[in-house]
Design a protein around this motif. Structure first.
Motif, PDB file in Angstrom:
ATOM      1  N   PRO A   1       0.671  -1.123  -0.081  1.00  0.00           N
ATOM      2  CA  PRO A   1       0.113   0.379   0.218  1.00  0.00           C
ATOM      3  C   PRO A   1       1.078   1.521   0.207  1.00  0.00           C
ATOM      4  O   PRO A   1       2.293   1.448   0.786  1.00  0.00           O
ATOM      5  N   PHE A   2       0.347   2.031  -0.752  1.00  0.00           N
ATOM      6  CA  PHE A   2       0.819   3.470  -0.574  1.00  0.00           C
ATOM      7  C   PHE A   2       0.483   4.307   0.563  1.00  0.00           C
ATOM      8  O   PHE A   2      -0.648   4.322   0.153  1.00  0.00           O
ATOM      9  N   VAL A   3       1.261   4.866   1.268  1.00  0.00           N
ATOM     10  CA  VAL A   3       0.209   5.361   2.517  1.00  0.00           C
ATOM     11  C   VAL A   3       1.200   6.794   2.677  1.00  0.00           C
ATOM     12  O   VAL A   3       1.557   7.693   2.548  1.00  0.00           O
ATOM     13  N   ILE A   4      -0.553   7.791   3.102  1.00  0.00           N
ATOM     14  CA  ILE A   4      -0.425   9.123   3.310  1.00  0.00           C
ATOM     15  C   ILE A   4      -0.682   8.913   4.568  1.00  0.00           C
ATOM     16  O   ILE A   4      -1.456   8.874   4.553  1.00  0.00           O
TER      17      ILE A   4
ATOM     18  N   VAL B   1     -13.467   3.767  -3.037  1.00  0.00           N
ATOM     19  CA  VAL B   1     -13.537   3.776  -1.247  1.00  0.00           C
ATOM     20  C   VAL B   1     -13.438   2.492  -0.672  1.00  0.00           C
ATOM     21  O   VAL B   1     -14.785   0.652  -0.630  1.00  0.00           O
ATOM     22  N   LYS B   2     -12.738   1.459  -0.081  1.00  0.00           N
ATOM     23  CA  LYS B   2     -12.181   0.192   0.386  1.00  0.00           C
ATOM     24  C   LYS B   2     -13.013   0.206   1.793  1.00  0.00           C
ATOM     25  O   LYS B   2     -13.704  -1.038   2.355  1.00  0.00           O
TER      26      LYS B   2
ATOM     27  N   LEU C   1      -8.661   3.566  -0.063  1.00  0.00           N
ATOM     28  CA  LEU C   1      -8.484   3.025  -1.182  1.00  0.00           C
ATOM     29  C   LEU C   1      -8.042   1.928  -2.412  1.00  0.00           C
ATOM     30  O   LEU C   1      -6.631   1.699  -1.571  1.00  0.00           O
ATOM     31  N   GLU C   2      -8.950   1.675  -2.761  1.00  0.00           N
ATOM     32  CA  GLU C   2      -8.702   0.656  -3.465  1.00  0.00           C
ATOM     33  C   GLU C   2      -8.239   0.523  -5.180  1.00  0.00           C
ATOM     34  O   GLU C   2      -9.898   0.845  -5.226  1.00  0.00           O
ATOM     35  N   LYS C   3      -7.731   0.050  -6.001  1.00  0.00           N
ATOM     36  CA  LYS C   3      -7.656   0.087  -7.720  1.00  0.00           C
ATOM     37  C   LYS C   3      -9.574  -0.347  -7.834  1.00  0.00           C
ATOM     38  O   LYS C   3      -9.862  -1.333  -7.832  1.00  0.00           O
ATOM     39  N   ASN C   4      -9.759   0.516  -8.850  1.00  0.00           N
ATOM     40  CA  ASN C   4     -11.467   0.499  -9.449  1.00  0.00           C
ATOM     41  C   ASN C   4     -11.066  -0.443 -10.818  1.00  0.00           C
ATOM     42  O   ASN C   4     -10.558  -0.449 -11.771  1.00  0.00           O
TER      43      ASN C   4
ATOM     44  N   ARG D   1      -0.212   2.082 -10.754  1.00  0.00           N
ATOM     45  CA  ARG D   1       0.334   0.841 -10.608  1.00  0.00           C
ATOM     46  C   ARG D   1       0.617   0.940  -8.610  1.00  0.00           C
ATOM     47  O   ARG D   1       1.536   0.020  -8.502  1.00  0.00           O
ATOM     48  N   ILE D   2      -0.640   1.387  -8.331  1.00  0.00           N
ATOM     49  CA  ILE D   2      -0.164   0.986  -6.837  1.00  0.00           C
ATOM     50  C   ILE D   2      -1.845   0.226  -7.053  1.00  0.00           C
ATOM     51  O   ILE D   2      -2.774   0.999  -7.103  1.00  0.00           O
ATOM     52  N   SER D   3      -1.865  -0.733  -6.504  1.00  0.00           N
ATOM     53  CA  SER D   3      -3.137  -1.368  -6.090  1.00  0.00           C
ATOM     54  C   SER D   3      -4.645  -0.556  -4.617  1.00  0.00           C
ATOM     55  O   SER D   3      -4.629  -1.304  -4.368  1.00  0.00           O
ATOM     56  N   GLU D   4      -3.301  -0.218  -3.880  1.00  0.00           N
ATOM     57  CA  GLU D   4      -3.903   0.269  -2.686  1.00  0.00           C
ATOM     58  C   GLU D   4      -3.265   1.177  -1.913  1.00  0.00           C
ATOM     59  O   GLU D   4      -1.948   1.800  -1.852  1.00  0.00           O
ATOM     60  N   ILE D   5      -4.417   2.445  -1.761  1.00  0.00           N
ATOM     61  CA  ILE D   5      -3.887   3.660  -1.140  1.00  0.00           C
ATOM     62  C   ILE D   5      -4.748   3.669   0.443  1.00  0.00           C
ATOM     63  O   ILE D   5      -5.368   3.831   0.723  1.00  0.00           O
TER      64      ILE D   5
END
Length: 520
Positions: free
Chosen positions: A31-34, A196-197, A206-209, A219-223
């Motif tokens: 996951p990409f973490v913000i 929105v997951k 968030l996850e890929k649509n 290129r990111i499956s989850e944020i």
């Protein structure tokens, strides 16, 4: 600039090509973490007004156009091509036939039309005025005509036509804004690259649509978006590799990678404005005296880029004469003259109310103005509410002064000047000046960019001369992100970084072995 744009296109295509051939490592799939500031997200693009939401909406929604991550110019999204009539009033958009919502429903020209009409029908939509340039939009909002009479028409599934009242130079740029995206009639359904997951006290995930038309490019499956106002905690998360991007503050002293700190001037301004409804502040002479008594060097000392005008620096735009004159003796004389003109005794005390929230910097502004205005016989008072509801309360709040920080939604002077247009939905000040509105209308129908900018500069001068705003500073975006580890994050004036372009690089920084990560 053309060289940069060409380079980016080649670079981006190379990434896509490599993506098709090579599978990403497990590292790139994490996951990409913000980390964001603590606040409640409004995930309705029609009612949201904060820049934090605008950033999230780059993941969840898509409209006809999106911002180019470098130039901020309109880039085709749902729209594949468009035509503009010779008189610059009619736009014909071709919608891709390969766009779907996250539930698999097709996105068509009718979808876009319905979304825009829904925005116009929303009474508390702050950006509905973006569509006021369309024939019938204003009358529809006022309930004078039906939706069928608004000149937004879906000719078929892929053809949308729009008829404007007058040429509007910034129209295509407006269509990049999050309020004009394609919105589903169903709940929790999205048109962008992510969905929105989950959203709870632990944050937003968030996850890929899987139905997104360009999902293979994502290129990111989850944020994961966490929320924290604790600067030491944020620094710990970044140092420990538990956060990729801090969209706020962290304790710089304990950050390992100082090169990850990025502070850049953006297209934004912080200012104080008057509501001109209460006496005597409804009269320009009294406001002028107050502004003459402000020690601007002191008021603006906390800003790296101090502001004397509303519109920030913009290439090609000639800034008007700003507000920076400080002469206490002259201010006292001006106040005495105003009292005489309106038959108010010289020794009568005036009260003025500053709407505030708990904030150290805002307290500084309050105390600076309070001290500056006491020699004029003016007593500054404050009314305080929680920060979370401050902006929401402004339209109905019966105070005299308010603090506002505005980040332009598109790189054009009009993005700021429309805040004071008489019938604009973004005008929370109640300011109205016929000459000012006429100049904005004249600029809207002016085709040549240099002439248009000259007219907008004249309009800003009218606003400044009316003494209804006190500019303080131009905004600086503060981000912490290691660009050796994260790709697709590009500097730009709006500090908007479309999440569809962001990716994690193969190389991951790890702290030295002898470095102890201490969580306070």
């Amino acid at each position: 600039m053309k060289l940069k744009k060409t380079y980016f296109k080649i670079f981006f295509k190379a990434i896509i090509f490599c993506t098709a051939i090579f599978s990403f490592s497990q590292e790139a799939q994490r996951p990409f973490v913000i980390v964001d500031n603590v606040h409640s997200y409004d995930l309705n693009p029609h009612t949201a007004s904060y820049s934090n939401e605008a950033q999230v909406f780059t993941a969840l929604y898509e409209g006809l156009f999106s911002y180019d991550p470098i130039t901020l110019e309109p880039r085709n999204a749902l729209c594949t091509e468009y035509k503009i009539s010779r008189d610059k009033k009619k736009y014909t958009f071709t919608i891709t036939d390969n766009a779907f919502f996250s539930d698999g429903t097709a996105i068509t020209a009718q979808t876009v039309r319905t979304s825009w009409l829904k925005l116009l029908a929303q009474p508390d939509a702050p950006f509905s005025s973006f569509l006021d340039c369309i024939e019938g939009a204003v009358d529809f909002k006022a309930g004078k005509i039906s939706a069928d009479d608004v000149r937004i028409q879906a000719k078929d599934d892929t053809t949308l036509t729009v008829k404007l009242k007058e040429p509007t130079a910034q129209f295509l740029t407006l269509l990049c804004h999050h309020s004009l995206v394609a919105v589903s009639e169903s709940e929790n359904v999205y048109s962008g690259p992510f969905v929105v997951k989950s959203y709870d006290s632990n944050g937003l995930i968030l996850e890929k649509n899987e139905y997104y038309r360009e999902k293979e490019k994502i290129r990111i499956s989850e944020i994961k978006i966490l929320q924290s106002d604790d600067s030491k905690e944020n620094a710990y998360l970044f140092n420990a590799g538990k956060a990729d991007w801090i969209m706020g503050y962290a304790d710089n002293e304990i950050l390992i990678e100082k090169n990850s700190i990025h502070a850049n001037e953006t297209f934004g301004t912080t200012y104080i404005f008057f509501k001109t409804k209460n006496e005597p502040w409804d009269k320009i002479e009294f406001r002028q005296a107050l502004l003459e008594a402000i020690p601007y060097d002191k008021l603006r000392e906390n800003y790296f880029s101090q502001a004397a005008t509303l519109v920030p620096n913009l290439e090609g735009y000639s800034c008007p004469y700003g507000i920076d004159s400080y002469d206490l003796e002259n201010a006292i004389e001006m106040m005495d003259d105003a009292r005489k003109k309106y038959n108010i005794p010289k020794d009568e005390k005036f009260s003025i109310v500053f709407a505030t929230y708990e904030n150290e910097l805002l307290d500084f502004y309050f105390n600076t103005l309070k001290e500056a205005w006491e020699p004029l016989g003016v007593v500054l008072q404050k009314q305080t509410v929680p920060h979370q509801i401050y902006n929401h309360n402004i339209p109905q709040w019966n105070a005299d002064l308010f603090l506002y920080s505005w980040l332009g939604d598109y790189a054009d002077p009009y993005a700021f000047l429309e805040l004071f247009k008489g019938n604009n939905s973004l005008n929370v000040s109640g300011y109205f000046n016929e000459k000012y509105d006429a100049l904005l209308s004249k600029a809207a129908s002016t085709i040549k960019a240099d002439e248009r900018y000259e007219i907008l500069s004249e309009a800003e001068q009218v606003l400044l001369d009316d003494n209804v705003i006190i500019p303080i500073g131009y905004s600086v975006a503060y981000n912490i992100i290691n660009l050796n580890e994260v790709g697709g994050w590009i500097y730009n004036a709006l500090d908007i970084h479309p999440l569809k372009y962001i990716f994690l690089k193969e190389t991951k920084y790890t702290p030295p072995e002898n470095f102890i990560l201490i969580k306070h």
